[in-house]
Motif scaffolding. Structure first.
Motif, PDB file in Angstrom:
ATOM      1  N   ILE A  28       0.841  -1.203   0.000  1.00  0.00           N
ATOM      2  CA  ILE A  28       0.000   0.000   0.000  1.00  0.00           C
ATOM      3  C   ILE A  28       0.876   1.253   0.000  1.00  0.00           C
ATOM      4  CG2 ILE A  28      -1.791   1.303   1.205  1.00  0.00           C
ATOM      5  CD1 ILE A  28      -2.810  -1.300   2.375  1.00  0.00           C
ATOM      6  N   ASP A  29       0.724   2.031  -1.054  1.00  0.00           N
ATOM      7  CA  ASP A  29       1.368   3.350  -1.114  1.00  0.00           C
ATOM      8  C   ASP A  29       0.255   4.392  -1.115  1.00  0.00           C
ATOM      9  OD1 ASP A  29       0.304   3.348  -3.699  1.00  0.00           O
ATOM     10  OD2 ASP A  29       2.237   3.017  -4.662  1.00  0.00           O
ATOM     11  N   ASP A  30       0.596   5.653  -1.248  1.00  0.00           N
ATOM     12  CA  ASP A  30      -0.416   6.712  -1.199  1.00  0.00           C
ATOM     13  C   ASP A  30      -1.444   6.590  -2.323  1.00  0.00           C
ATOM     14  OD1 ASP A  30       0.744   7.765   1.072  1.00  0.00           O
ATOM     15  OD2 ASP A  30       1.853   9.322   0.001  1.00  0.00           O
ATOM     16  N   ILE A  32      -2.477   3.816  -4.001  1.00  0.00           N
ATOM     17  CA  ILE A  32      -3.387   2.698  -3.732  1.00  0.00           C
ATOM     18  C   ILE A  32      -4.304   3.050  -2.566  1.00  0.00           C
ATOM     19  CG2 ILE A  32      -3.517   0.305  -2.922  1.00  0.00           C
ATOM     20  CD1 ILE A  32      -0.985  -0.231  -4.617  1.00  0.00           C
ATOM     21  N   SER A  33      -3.762   3.691  -1.552  1.00  0.00           N
ATOM     22  CA  SER A  33      -4.567   4.102  -0.403  1.00  0.00           C
ATOM     23  C   SER A  33      -5.687   5.059  -0.831  1.00  0.00           C
ATOM     24  CB  SER A  33      -3.689   4.774   0.647  1.00  0.00           C
ATOM     25  OG  SER A  33      -4.475   5.298   1.692  1.00  0.00           O
ATOM     26  N   ASP A  34      -5.362   6.046  -1.645  1.00  0.00           N
ATOM     27  CA  ASP A  34      -6.373   6.994  -2.111  1.00  0.00           C
ATOM     28  C   ASP A  34      -7.457   6.295  -2.924  1.00  0.00           C
ATOM     29  OD1 ASP A  34      -5.035   9.063  -0.871  1.00  0.00           O
ATOM     30  OD2 ASP A  34      -4.089   9.802  -2.715  1.00  0.00           O
ATOM     31  N   TYR A  35      -7.056   5.342  -3.739  1.00  0.00           N
ATOM     32  CA  TYR A  35      -8.006   4.584  -4.551  1.00  0.00           C
ATOM     33  C   TYR A  35      -8.934   3.770  -3.649  1.00  0.00           C
ATOM     34  CZ  TYR A  35      -9.744   1.597  -8.303  1.00  0.00           C
ATOM     35  OH  TYR A  35     -10.545   0.937  -9.200  1.00  0.00           O
ATOM     36  N   ALA A  36      -8.350   3.083  -2.665  1.00  0.00           N
ATOM     37  CA  ALA A  36      -9.139   2.273  -1.736  1.00  0.00           C
ATOM     38  C   ALA A  36     -10.060   3.148  -0.887  1.00  0.00           C
ATOM     39  CB  ALA A  36      -8.214   1.445  -0.845  1.00  0.00           C
ATOM     40  N   LYS A  37      -9.582   4.299  -0.499  1.00  0.00           N
ATOM     41  CA  LYS A  37     -10.384   5.243   0.295  1.00  0.00           C
ATOM     42  C   LYS A  37     -11.594   5.714  -0.513  1.00  0.00           C
ATOM     43  CE  LYS A  37      -9.987   9.812   2.434  1.00  0.00           C
ATOM     44  NZ  LYS A  37      -9.054  10.919   2.710  1.00  0.00           N
ATOM     45  N   ASP A  38     -11.376   6.074  -1.757  1.00  0.00           N
ATOM     46  CA  ASP A  38     -12.469   6.518  -2.619  1.00  0.00           C
ATOM     47  C   ASP A  38     -13.527   5.423  -2.768  1.00  0.00           C
ATOM     48  OD1 ASP A  38     -13.659   8.478  -4.468  1.00  0.00           O
ATOM     49  OD2 ASP A  38     -13.205   6.954  -5.981  1.00  0.00           O
ATOM     50  N   GLN A  94       1.390  -3.746 -10.424  1.00  0.00           N
ATOM     51  CA  GLN A  94       2.563  -4.039  -9.597  1.00  0.00           C
ATOM     52  C   GLN A  94       2.194  -4.859  -8.364  1.00  0.00           C
ATOM     53  OE1 GLN A  94       1.142  -1.020  -9.913  1.00  0.00           O
ATOM     54  NE2 GLN A  94       1.280   0.161  -8.023  1.00  0.00           N
ATOM     55  N   VAL A  95       0.935  -4.791  -7.953  1.00  0.00           N
ATOM     56  CA  VAL A  95       0.478  -5.559  -6.785  1.00  0.00           C
ATOM     57  C   VAL A  95       0.517  -7.053  -7.083  1.00  0.00           C
ATOM     58  CG1 VAL A  95      -1.552  -6.037  -5.342  1.00  0.00           C
ATOM     59  CG2 VAL A  95      -0.917  -3.678  -5.862  1.00  0.00           C
TER      60      VAL A  95
END
Length: 132
Positions: A28-30, A32-38, A94-95
């Motif tokens: 998790i980078d920023d 991916i985090s922003d995508y998951a948060k949305d 990349q995941v």
């Protein structure tokens, strides 16, 4: 306290959810985090859930949200984990190098009620996650 009410009731239900990446992989980078948060915000609308605070570390996320009493938490969490897992792997190739099977999240999760603790204290705790 930010109570929500309707014609017959008043409630203030806050939950702290922790989701961990499968095998505790550090993916998790920023971005991916922003995508998951949305995705929590968008999917939460269907379950009467409002995001209050979000933060991540490299292998897990902390989510503070408020919900209505009729919200089925396990259905929301399972729907979120399933959809986000599929879409994160689709949009972030990349995941796949670290998580080659279908799952992104661990099967387990931690869901806690805030139990009357001041919401600002919990928000501060979540904001400080990942700062080492």
């Amino acid at each position: 306290m930010n109570e929500i009410n309707n014609n017959h009731s008043m409630f203030s239900l806050y939950y702290h959810l922790v989701l961990v990446v499968k095998y505790r992989r550090k993916v998790i980078d920023d971005t991916i985090s922003d995508y998951a948060k949305d995705m929590v915000v968008r999917l939460g609308e269907n379950y009467n859930i409002s995001l209050v605070e979000w933060n991540h570390d490299i292998d897990h996320v902390h989510i503070l949200f408020k919900a209505h009493p009729n919200t089925e938490m396990s259905k929301f969490i399972n729907a979120y984990k399933s959809a986000s897992s599929r879409l994160i792997k689709k949009h972030f190739p990349q995941v796949k190098r670290k998580l080659w099977k279908e799952y992104f999240w661990s099967r387990s999760f931690c869901l806690l009620t805030t139990d009357g603790a001041p919401i600002e204290v919990i928000k501060q705790y979540i904001e400080n996650q990942g700062m080492k």
